[in-house]
Scaffold this motif. Structure first.
Motif, PDB file in Angstrom:
ATOM      1  N   THR A 185       0.848  -1.207   0.000  1.00 30.78           N
ATOM      2  CA  THR A 185       0.000   0.000   0.000  1.00 30.78           C
ATOM      3  C   THR A 185       0.876   1.246   0.000  1.00 30.78           C
ATOM      4  O   THR A 185       2.084   1.189   0.274  1.00 30.78           O
ATOM      5  CB  THR A 185      -0.928  -0.008   1.225  1.00 30.78           C
ATOM      6  OG1 THR A 185      -0.122  -0.026   2.415  1.00 30.78           O
ATOM      7  CG2 THR A 185      -1.857  -1.234   1.201  1.00 30.78           C
ATOM      8  N   GLU A 200      -5.036   2.752  -0.853  1.00 30.50           N
ATOM      9  CA  GLU A 200      -5.306   1.929   0.316  1.00 30.50           C
ATOM     10  C   GLU A 200      -5.149   0.438   0.004  1.00 30.50           C
ATOM     11  O   GLU A 200      -4.808  -0.352   0.888  1.00 30.50           O
ATOM     12  CB  GLU A 200      -6.705   2.208   0.848  1.00 30.50           C
ATOM     13  CG  GLU A 200      -6.830   3.629   1.408  1.00 30.50           C
ATOM     14  CD  GLU A 200      -8.231   3.883   1.969  1.00 30.50           C
ATOM     15  OE1 GLU A 200      -9.090   2.969   1.850  1.00 30.50           O
ATOM     16  OE2 GLU A 200      -8.464   4.979   2.500  1.00 30.50           O
ATOM     17  N   THR A 201      -5.416   0.051  -1.217  1.00 30.94           N
ATOM     18  CA  THR A 201      -5.232  -1.353  -1.617  1.00 30.94           C
ATOM     19  C   THR A 201      -3.967  -1.544  -2.423  1.00 30.94           C
ATOM     20  O   THR A 201      -3.472  -2.678  -2.556  1.00 30.94           O
ATOM     21  CB  THR A 201      -6.437  -1.841  -2.441  1.00 30.94           C
ATOM     22  OG1 THR A 201      -6.539  -1.070  -3.636  1.00 30.94           O
ATOM     23  CG2 THR A 201      -7.723  -1.708  -1.634  1.00 30.94           C
ATOM     24  N   GLY A 202      -3.460  -0.440  -3.028  1.00 32.58           N
ATOM     25  CA  GLY A 202      -2.254  -0.519  -3.845  1.00 32.58           C
ATOM     26  C   GLY A 202      -2.501  -1.153  -5.208  1.00 32.58           C
ATOM     27  O   GLY A 202      -1.534  -1.566  -5.873  1.00 32.58           O
ATOM     28  N   TRP A 269      -0.464  -4.760  -9.270  1.00 29.60           N
ATOM     29  CA  TRP A 269      -0.003  -4.258  -7.979  1.00 29.60           C
ATOM     30  C   TRP A 269       1.446  -4.710  -7.738  1.00 29.60           C
ATOM     31  O   TRP A 269       1.977  -5.551  -8.458  1.00 29.60           O
ATOM     32  CB  TRP A 269      -0.913  -4.727  -6.843  1.00 29.60           C
ATOM     33  CG  TRP A 269      -0.884  -6.206  -6.567  1.00 29.60           C
ATOM     34  CD1 TRP A 269      -0.049  -6.877  -5.727  1.00 29.60           C
ATOM     35  CD2 TRP A 269      -1.727  -7.198  -7.123  1.00 29.60           C
ATOM     36  NE1 TRP A 269      -0.299  -8.222  -5.720  1.00 29.60           N
ATOM     37  CE2 TRP A 269      -1.353  -8.445  -6.578  1.00 29.60           C
ATOM     38  CE3 TRP A 269      -2.776  -7.172  -8.067  1.00 29.60           C
ATOM     39  CZ2 TRP A 269      -1.966  -9.640  -6.924  1.00 29.60           C
ATOM     40  CZ3 TRP A 269      -3.390  -8.369  -8.372  1.00 29.60           C
ATOM     41  CH2 TRP A 269      -2.993  -9.573  -7.818  1.00 29.60           C
TER      42      TRP A 269
END
Length: 305
Positions: A185, A200-202, A269
């Motif tokens: 993140t 927030e989640t990346g 991600w």
């Protein structure tokens, strides 16, 4: 005119009687009171013709008026006119109105009369047939601007907006800690067109099918002998950073870049695969950046996330 003629005739009779009054020279004549109009002939009143009497070398003219009376009137000669010493008689009575004469010939055209008064306005006539179209007139002046209408609904993004897709995020704090096999993140977001990246989640989600340029970096802390950070797409590693120091003498860092063909619905991600920490600080951030190079022809459109 008729009265004057009767007076003249009466005077002639009187003069004639004074000049030659012998019974042999003229027929029997009796005087009657006739209102001063003359001497009345006693012969048959039905005779309508004029007679000429030549007795005793004299002439008399018998005149029949419209009242049935006859008059003996001698012809006016110069001797009687000059020597009879006659006086004008009294004016005769007004004669009766004569009969209406025949219609005379048509007279000449008279002068043009004066112009008459203007007549009253007539009733409206029936509508006429439509005329032919006239020549178009010149363009008028522009009118004043109208009132602004209500704002319309947002339209679909145009192609030029589709090309403006990019994100850039960093992490400057080691807390919270990193967990293997979980996305990394981020704490700061510098660019996020079309809201395609969630710090927030990346996770990065491409809004349109196309080719994207992606780059990231990572740094090994002194406390670790090695680290490995992978660029993941839909759970599959695409690119990695490996830093190894068996003696723990260096804090090494690395960065990599890649171009990926992504579709709408893909997820990308960063993930720490080996090691239990990263060297992160205000002067040593982890950065993750990406942008669209060009879209795939016939690909999917822009997604809201």
């Amino acid at each position: 005119m008729k009265v004057t003629l009767l007076v003249i005739l009466a005077m002639g009779v009187y003069c004639y009687a004074q000049g030659d009054a012998s019974p042999e020279a003229s027929p029997s004549v009796s005087k009657e009171d006739d209102g001063g109009m003359g001497m009345t002939d006693t012969r048959d009143a039905d005779s309508k013709s004029d007679e000429v009497n030549d007795d005793s070398n004299s002439r008399s003219v018998e005149i029949d008026d419209r009242q049935g009376k006859r008059w003996l009137v001698p012809p006016p000669d110069e001797e009687c006119t000059n020597n009879c010493n006659c006086e004008d008689g009294a004016p005769g009575q007004k004669g009766q109105k004569g009969q209406r004469g025949c219609t005379g010939a048509e007279g000449q055209k008279g002068d043009r009369g004066r112009r008459g008064w203007k007549g009253r306005k007539g009733d409206p006539g029936q509508d006429g047939n439509d005329g032919v179209d006239g020549t178009p007139g010149e363009n008028g002046q522009p009118g004043t601007p109208g009132v602004a209408g209500p704002q319309g609904e947002p339209g679909a993004p145009c192609e030029c907006e589709v090309h403006k897709i990019a994100f850039s995020a960093t992490r400057t704090s080691p807390d919270p800690g990193f967990t293997n096999d979980q996305p990394i993140t981020f704490t700061n977001l510098f660019a996020n067109l079309h809201h395609i990246f969630d710090i927030e989640t990346g996770i990065f989600k491409p809004p349109v099918d196309g080719y994207y340029f992606l780059t990231f970096n990572a740094r090994k802390p002194l406390s670790s002998t090695s680290i490995r950070v992978d660029l993941m797409m839909n759970g599959q590693p695409q690119l990695s950073i490996n830093e190894i120091d068996d003696h723990r003498q260096h804090s090494d860092s690395g960065s990599v870049s890649i171009i990926l063909n992504l579709d709408v619905g893909d997820e990308v991600w960063l993930q720490l695969v080996e090691g239990d920490a990263l060297d992160v600080g205000e002067d040593r951030p982890i950065a993750f950046t990406g942008w669209l190079l060009y879209i795939n022809p016939g690909g999917h459109g822009v997604s809201s996330k």
